[in-house]
Design an enzyme around this catalytic site. Structure first.
Site, PDB file in Angstrom:
ATOM      1  CE  LYS B  77     -49.324 104.999  48.455  1.00 50.45           C
ATOM      2  NZ  LYS B  77     -50.875 104.931  48.044  1.00 50.45           N
ATOM      3  CB  SER B 152     -51.300 101.156  47.363  1.00 50.29           C
ATOM      4  OG  SER B 152     -51.498 102.422  47.202  1.00 50.29           O
ATOM      5  CB  SER B 176     -54.528 103.063  47.556  1.00 52.58           C
ATOM      6  OG  SER B 176     -54.184 102.160  46.836  1.00 52.58           O
TER       7      SER B 176
END
Ligand SMILES: [Mg+2]
Ligand SMILES: [Zn+2]
Lengths: 492, 490, 98
Positions: B77, B152, B176
Site C-alpha cells: 500500500k 482505504s 481499511s
C-alpha cells in the site's frame, strides 16, 4: 495631578534546560549538536519524516525526575507525554512532544540565597520533559532575505521548569537562574551554559500597587541570552510598565522580545493572536509509571546540593556566609575544599573549625584569585588538595612566612611545582634567627627616623609599618614575630 | 491458472522447483499489465526490479533458504515507506516523495524474501472507505468495474482479487483492510493494535492504525502475520509478546468453541443479502460444532461518532508535518512563510484530508476539547469495555464487515457523512485495538460479501483457527473475477 | 448544533495553516456542521465516571537506552528538500513572530 504610586514587581520564570544526554529525546541521534555542521545530526524521527515514531530516552526522564527531587517537588507516580501543536519551520513534526496536564514533577521550591545572606523560597509550579526545536539562521540568498533551517538541535531533550510568581526583582530573577544553573551542574544533568543555549529563560512580569493582592497584567519577555540580559531586560520592562501605569495607560498582555543592543523590550505578539496549542495525549508513547523503588534509586544518585553544602559548611566549619557561598559554588570546588580540610585534620592537631577556616582562607584568597584571573575551572587545577595542605603546614610550622606562602601558592598553581621544591629553589625559608634579622631591624630604624620618633612618643601602632618594611627588606622571608620582638627591644 | 494460487500453494511449487521464481513473477507481471489499465490498483510499478530480483533468487539457489516468503510477489500500500521507491500515500503533497528508509514491515517482508511489484493506490492518507479519495483517481472493483473496491486499501484489494499478487499490505484504522477485502471477495487481516510495527507507515490515526494484509486465504494471512508481528524498537507501542505459529492453528478443530453474534451489528438499513450471507456463515459454524450465542456490545452505535472525533484530531496533528519545508509539495515561490504554509497545504492536500484536518483542529481547539475529544475518548473506554465483557462469555465474535454490498463509484462521494457510515461495523474493533479477520462469505448481484471474525486482543491464533475452519467448508475464496470479460465467476 | 460561521471556519483554517477559497469555506461550513451534529449523539452517554482511553496496549514505561548511533548523511537529510543551499533548507525569511 495624580501622585505616582509605588509599585511592586511580580516575576515568574520559565526556564528551559537542555539535558546532557548522549542521544536525543526520542531518537538515537547524538544530542551533542552545538557547533556541528548543519543537518548532520538527523534521522527520520528528528526530521519528522512520514512514518517515523518517537521512543523516549529513559536517561532523560531520570534526569528530569532528579531535577524535580532537587527542587523539592512531588514527583508524579503517573505521567504521560502530550502533543503541543503549532506551526513553525524549526519544528519538524508540526508539534512538540511535551507534557501538559501530567508533568513529571509539581509543587516544589528553590531556596533562593539572596546577596544579603538571607534565604527566600521561590515556589516551583511544575517541571516537565519535552524536546528542543531546530534552529533558524537568517541570511540572504540570491539577493533575497531568507531563513535557513538546521535540524541538528531538533529533538534534543529539554526540561521546562516553571516558577511561581514569587520573584520580586530583576536581581532575584538573575540569582534564581544562577542557582538553577548551580543545581543542574551539581546534578550533572546539563552544562547550564546560557551562552550555548543550554539554559534559557522566559520571564512573566507584572507590576501592582504596593500592598495590592490582585496581580497586574503580565507581559512575557523572551530572548534573554545571559544572566545580565535577564536582569537588564526586566529592569527596562519595569521602567516601561511604571511609566505606563503612572500615565494611567493600560498594559497590554503580550509577548515582548529583548533587544540587547537597544537595551529595550519590543512587542512581538499580543494575547489575541497567541497560539492555541491543541494539546492532546501523545498516542505514540505509552504512559510512564514511576514505582517507589525507581524513585528511591534516583534519589540515591542525588548528591548533596549547593544549598545544603552551604548550610552545612557554615555549621561544621564556622565559615562566614560569604565564604560558604564561594566554596559551594560548584561541586568540584566544594569537593576540593573538603578534601583539603580532611588532609589537614589528619596531618595536624587542632579543631575542625580551625582547619576549616584556615583552608577556606587559602582557597578564597589564593586559589579563587588564580581561577578568576585565568578563567580556569577548578577541575583544571594543577594543585591537589594534599599539595595545598603541605604548603599550609610549612606556613604553620614557620618554615615560610605567610607572605612567602602566598607567593609559593601562586607559583604552584601556575607551574605544578610542589611547595617544597619552590621553597628550596627560591630559598624562601623563613628567617627566624635574631642574629640574621638584627641587621635588617637596625637598617629600618636608621632609615625611618620619623616613625621611630612617633613610636617613642607612644604611638605604638606604628610598629606594624616598621615590621612591614622589615618584611620587604627580607624579601618576605623574615619571621614577623621575631621582627616584632627585635623592634620592641631596640626601641624601648 | 497460476495467478489464482494461494501464497501457500505457490510457495510449495517454488520449494519443489515445479515453478521458478522468474516464472511466477513473469506471471504476475503479465497479469498486472493486463489488469492495471482497468483497475488502477497501482501508483508506482516496480515490475522490472521484481523480475531482476526473481532472476537473482533463481540464480542463487533454493527459495527455502531465503525465507518464508522467498520469491513471493507482494504489493505495498502506498503509505508504506519504501527506500528509494516513491511513496505518496496517494496524496499530491507527497507526489514526488522518495523515502530514505523502509518501514519495519517492508524490511521484514524483504528479509523473508518477498518481491515487491509496486506501490498500491489507496484513499489519500488512508482517509476513506471506497478508494475514491485518492488524489490520483479511484481504483475499480475487479468484480464490477463500476463499483468501488472498498477502502482505504483499495489497490491492495483489487490487486489480490485480480490475481496480480498473493499478498498486499494494508493499514486498517477504521476498517481499511477488512472493507476492501469484503468488497473484493478476499481475506483481510487486521491484527491487534501493537502486534505489528507502525514504524515507517504514514500515520493516520496513531492510536488505531493497524498494519495488516490482504490475501486469498486465511493461512496466507496467518503466514504474513508470522513474518511481520513482534516488538520493534522503533515503535514504542509494539508489545513484546511471543509471536505464535499462526499457520499451525489453521486446521485445528473448532468444535466446542463459542462464537458470539453481536446483536447491535445488525443495524437499521443493513442489506438483506448481507444478513442472509452472515446467517449462512453462522449455520456453517454450527455444523462444525461451534456454540453460537447472541451477545451485546451496547455502545456500538456510538463508535462511529467516537471515531470521527478521535481520527480527525490525530490526523490534524499527524498531517502537520507536511509543511513544504523539508519534503513534499511546496509553494517555493510564496513570498512569506505563512503563504508557503497556506498554499502548500491548500494545493497539496485533497478535500478529505483537509476536511479531517479541519474537524480535528476544531475539536482540539481551546474551549472545545472537553466537549469533543475528551468526551469521545471517554465513550471509547465504554466501547473497549463492551468487548472485554463480551469476551468473558465467548471465544470470538462474528459479524458482517459492511452493512451493504459494494456501492457504485460516485454514489457516496458528495456526502462525507454517508461515506463515514460505511465503516459502522468495523470501527469499534479499531477503537478497542482487538484483531479482526475478514473472510469472503458469499455473493449477491455478482458482488462479494464478507464476514469478520473478531478475537480478543493478541489472540489472533484463535481467529485464524476459526477463520480457516470456515474457509475449508466454503468455496467463496476460490472464486475469481474476470474483470468484466465474461462477467462471471470461474 | 448551530452551523459553523464563516469566521469560525476561517479561524480553524488559519490554525491548521490551510489556505481556503471562498467556495471551500462555504462547503466546510456545511460539512463540518453535519459531522459535528452527528457526533453530538455522544452527549447521550453518561461519562461522568468514565476515564479516557487514548491507548489500548496497556504498555507503560517503554524507554530507549541513552546510546547515540550514527545519523543520516546530510545528502539523505536534504534529498527531498523543496529548496536548499549549503546543506540547509531554505524558507522565506521568518522573524520572531508567527
Ligand atoms: Mg516548553
Ligand atoms: Zn534523530
Amino acid at each position: 495631578m495624580v501622585k505616582n504610586k509605588e509599585y511592586e514587581t511580580v516575576i515568574g520564570l520559565e526556564v528551559h534546560v537542555e539535558l546532557a544526554t548522549k542521544s536525543k529525546m526520542f531518537c538515537s541521534c547524538s544530542a551533542d549538536w552545538f557547533g556541528e555542521k548543519p543537518n548532520t545530526h538527523n534521522c527520520p524521527v528528528c526530521m519528522g519524516l512520514p512514518g517515523a515514531l518517537p521512543v523516549p530516552n529513559g536517561k532523560a526522564i531520570e534526569m528530569c525526575v532528579k531535577v524535580g527531587l532537587a527542587l523539592n517537588c512531588t514527583v508524579a507516580k503517573e505521567s504521560k507525554f502530550d502533543r503541543k501543536n503549532y506551526f513553525y519551520p524549526d519544528l519538524p513534526k508540526g508539534y512538540q512532544i511535551s507534557q501538559f496536564d501530567q508533568p513529571l514533577s509539581v509543587k516544589g521550591y528553590l531556596p533562593l540565597l539572596l546577596d544579603d545572606g538571607t534565604v527566600k523560597r521561590i515556589g516551583i509550579t511544575r517541571i516537565h520533559q519535552e524536546e528542543d526545536t531546530g534552529k533558524l539562521i537568517h541570511s540572504v540568498v540570491d539577493g533575497k532575505k531568507v531563513s535557513l533551517v538546521d535540524l541538528n538541535r531538533s529533538g534534543v531533550p529539554l526540561i521546562e521548569v516553571v516558577s511561581e510568581p514569587d520573584i520580586s526583582s530583576p536581581q532575584e530573577a538573575k540569582l534564581f537562574l544562577q542557582q538553577m544553573r548551580q543545581i543542574v551542574r551539581y546534578l550533572e544533568v546539563s552544562d547550564g551554559d546560557m551562552e550555548k543555549g543550554s539554559l534559557r529563560c522566559d520571564a512573566n512580569i507584572s507590576l501592582r500597587p504596593k500592598g495590592d493582592k490582585k496581580l497586574g497584567t503580565k507581559v512575557e519577555i523572551k530572548n534573554m541570552n545571559s544572566f545580565r540580559s535577564v536582569e537588564r531586560a526586566l529592569e527596562s520592562e519595569i521602567v516601561r510598565q511604571t511609566s505606563l501605569l503612572n500615565e494611567e495607560k493600560k498594559i497590554v498582555q503580550e509577548t515582548r522580545g529583548w533587544d540587547e543592543d537597544k537595551a529595550k523590550t519590543f512587542s512581538q505578539r499580543s494575547k489575541e493572536e497567541s497560539s492555541d496549542y491543541r494539546y492532546f495525549p501523545e498516542p505514540d508513547v505509552p504512559p510512564m509509571l514511576l514505582t517507589e523503588q525507581q524513585l528511591t534509586n534516583i534519589k540515591k544518585e542525588i548528591p548533596e546540593l549547593g544549598f545544603e553544602k552551604y548550610t552545612r559548611l557554615q555549621k561544621e566549619y564556622g565559615l562566614s556566609k560569604k565564604f560558604a557561598a564561594i566554596l559551594t559554588e560548584s561541586r568540584n570546588m566544594a569537593q576540593f575544599y573538603e578534601d583539603a580540610v580532611s588532609v589537614l585534620m589528619k596531618a595536624s592537631k587542632g579543631t575542625k573549625e580551625q582547619a576549616g577556616k584556615d583552608v577556606a582562607n587559602w582557597i578564597v584568597t589564593g586559589v579563587m584569585k588564580y581561577l578568576n584571573e585565568t578563567g580556569a575551572s577548578i577541575r583544571e587545577l594543577l594543585v591537589e588538595p594534599a599539595e595545598l595542605i603541605e604548603l599550609i603546614l610549612f606556613v604553620r610550622d614557620g618554615t615560610v612566612s605567610q607572605t612567602a606562602g602566598a607567593q609559593i601558592l601562586d607559583e604552584m598553581l601556575r607551574t605544578d611545582k610542589s611547595a617544597r621544591y619552590i621553597i628550596e629553589e627560591k630559598g624562601l625559608q623563613q628567617i627566624s634567627g635574631t642574629s640574621e634579622l638584627e641587621g635588617i631591624v637596625d637598617k629600618v630604624i636608621r632609615e625611618h627616623p620619623e616613625e621611630v620618633k612617633k613610636f617613642k612618643e607612644g604611638k605604638t601602632q606604628v610598629i606594624g609599618f616598621l615590621i612591614g618594611i622589615g618584611m620587604k627588606e627580607s624579601k618576605g622571608k623574615a619571621n614577623p614575630q621575631v621582627l616584632k620582638g627585635l623592634f620592641d627591644k631596640k626601641l624601648k | 491458472m497460476q495467478r489464482f494460487f494461494t501464497l501457500t500453494e505457490a510457495r510449495e511449487k517454488l520449494v519443489k522447483k515445479e515453478l521458478s521464481v522468474t516464472q511466477l513473477i513473469e506471471e504476475a507481471v503479465t497479469t498486472i499489465n493486463t489488469t492495471e489499465k482497468k483497475l488502477h490498483a497501482f501508483n508506482t510499478l516496480t515490475l522490472e526490479q521484481a523480475l531482476e530480483k526473481a532472476a537473482k533468487i533463481d540464480r542463487q539457489g533454493t527459495v527455502k533458504d531465503i525465507g518464508p516468503m522467498g520469491g513471493i510477489p507482494i504489493g505495498y500500500k502506498d503509505n508504506f515507506c519504501t527506500k528509494g521507491v516513491r511513496t505518496t500515500a496517494s496524496s499530491n503533497i507527497l507526489g514526488n516523495y522518495i523515502p530514505i528508509y523502509n518501514a519495519t514491515v517492508v524490511d521484514r517482508y524483504e528479509k523473508a524474501g518477498a518481491i515487491s511489484v509496486g506501490k498500491l493506490n489507496c484513499d489519500a492518507f488512508a482517509h476513506g472507505s471506497s478508494g475514491e479519495n485518492s488524489d490520483f483517481g479511484p481504483t475499480k472493483n475487479p468484480w464490477n468495474l463500476e463499483y468501488v473496491p472498498g477502502g482505504s486499501s483499495s489497490g491492495s484489494g483489487a490487486l489480490v482479487a485480480s490475481g496480480g499478487a498473493f499478498l498486499a499490505t494494508g493499514t486498517d484504522t477504521g476498517g481499511s483492510i477488512r472493507l476492501p477485502a469484503s468488497f473484493c471477495g478476499i481475506v483481510g487481516l487486521k491484527p491487534s493494535y501493537g502486534r505489528v510495527s507502525r514504524y515507517g507507515i504514514v500515520a493516520m490515526t496513531s492510536s488505531t492504525d493497524s498494519i495488516g494484509c490482504l490475501t486469498r486465504s486465511v493461512k496466507d494471512a496467518a503466514l504474513a502475520l508470522e513474518v511481520t508481528a513482534g516488538k520493534d524498537i522503533h515503535d514504542g507501542t509494539t508489545v513484546d509478546k511471543k509471536v505464535e505459529s499462526y499457520t499451525s492453528f489453521c486446521g485445528k478443530p473448532v468444535k466446542g468453541m463459542t462464537i458470539g453474534i453481536p446483536k447491535e451489528y445488525f443495524v437499521k438499513g443493513i442489506e438483506k443479502e448481507v444478513v442472509d450471507a452472515t446467517e449462512k456463515a453462522i449455520e456453517v459454524y454450527k455444523s462444525l460444532g461451534v456454540k453460537i450465542k447472541e451477545v451485546s456490545l451496547p455502545h456500538t452505535e456510538y463508535a462511529t461518532a467516537v471515531y470521527y472525533i478521535v481520527t480527525p484530531s490525530e490526523v490534524s496533528s499527524n498531517l502537520a508535518r507536511y509543511d513544504g519545508v523539508r519534503y513534499g509539495y511546496s509553494d517555493t515561490e510564496a513570498p512569506d512563510m505563512l503563504s508557503r504554509y497556506f498554499n502548500s497545504r491548500r494545493d497539496g492536500f485533497g478535500a478529505e484530508a483537509k476536511r479531517r484536518i479541519m474537524i480535528g483542529t476544531y475539536a482540539l481547539s481551546s474551549g472545545y476539547y472537553d466537549a469533543y475529544y475528551k468526551k469521545a475518548q471517554q465513550v471509547r473506554t465504554l466501547v473497549c469495555d463492551d468487548f472485554k465483557k463480551a469476551f468473558q462469555k465467548v471465544d470470538l465474535l462474528l459479524a458482517p464487515v459492511s452493512p451493504t454490498l459494494p456501492f457504485k463509484i460516485g454514489e457516496k462521494a458528495s456526502d462525507p457523512l454517508q461515506m463515514y457510515l460505511s465503516d459502522i461495523l468495523t470501527i469499534a474493533v479499531n477503537l478497542a485495538g482487538v484483531p479482526g479477520l475478514a473472510i469472503p462469505c458469499g455473493f449477491a448481484k455478482g458482488l462479494p460479501i464478507g464476514i469478520q471474525v473478531i478475537a480478543p486482543q493478541f489472540e489472533e491464533a484463535k481467529m485464524f483457527q476459526a477463520g480457516y475452519a470456515y474457509e475449508q467448508e466454503t468455496k467463496w475464496h476460490t472464486m475469481h473475477p474476470t474483470l468484466g470479460e465474461n462477467n462471471g465467476k470461474k | 448544533m448551530a452551523k459553523l460561521t464563516k469566521e469560525q471556519v476561517e479561524k480553524v483554517a488559519h490554525l491548521a495553516r490551510i489556505g481556503l477559497t471562498l467556495k471551500d469555506t462555504k462547503l466546510f461550513q456545511e460539512q463540518l456542521s453535519d459531522i459535528l451534529t452527528y457526533v453530538e449523539k455522544l452527549n447521550g452517554v453518561d461519562t461522568s465516571k468514565v476515564s479516557m482511553t487514548s491507548q489500548v496496549t496497556g504498555l507503560t514505561n517503554v524507554f530507549r537506552e541513552d546510546e547515540a548511533s550514527p545519523s543520516l548523511s546530510v545528502e539523505d537529510v536534504l534529498s527531498n528538500a523543496p529548496k536548499k543551499k549549503n546543506n540547509l533548507f531554505i524558507i522565506p525569511a521568518v522573524f520572531d513572530q508567527e
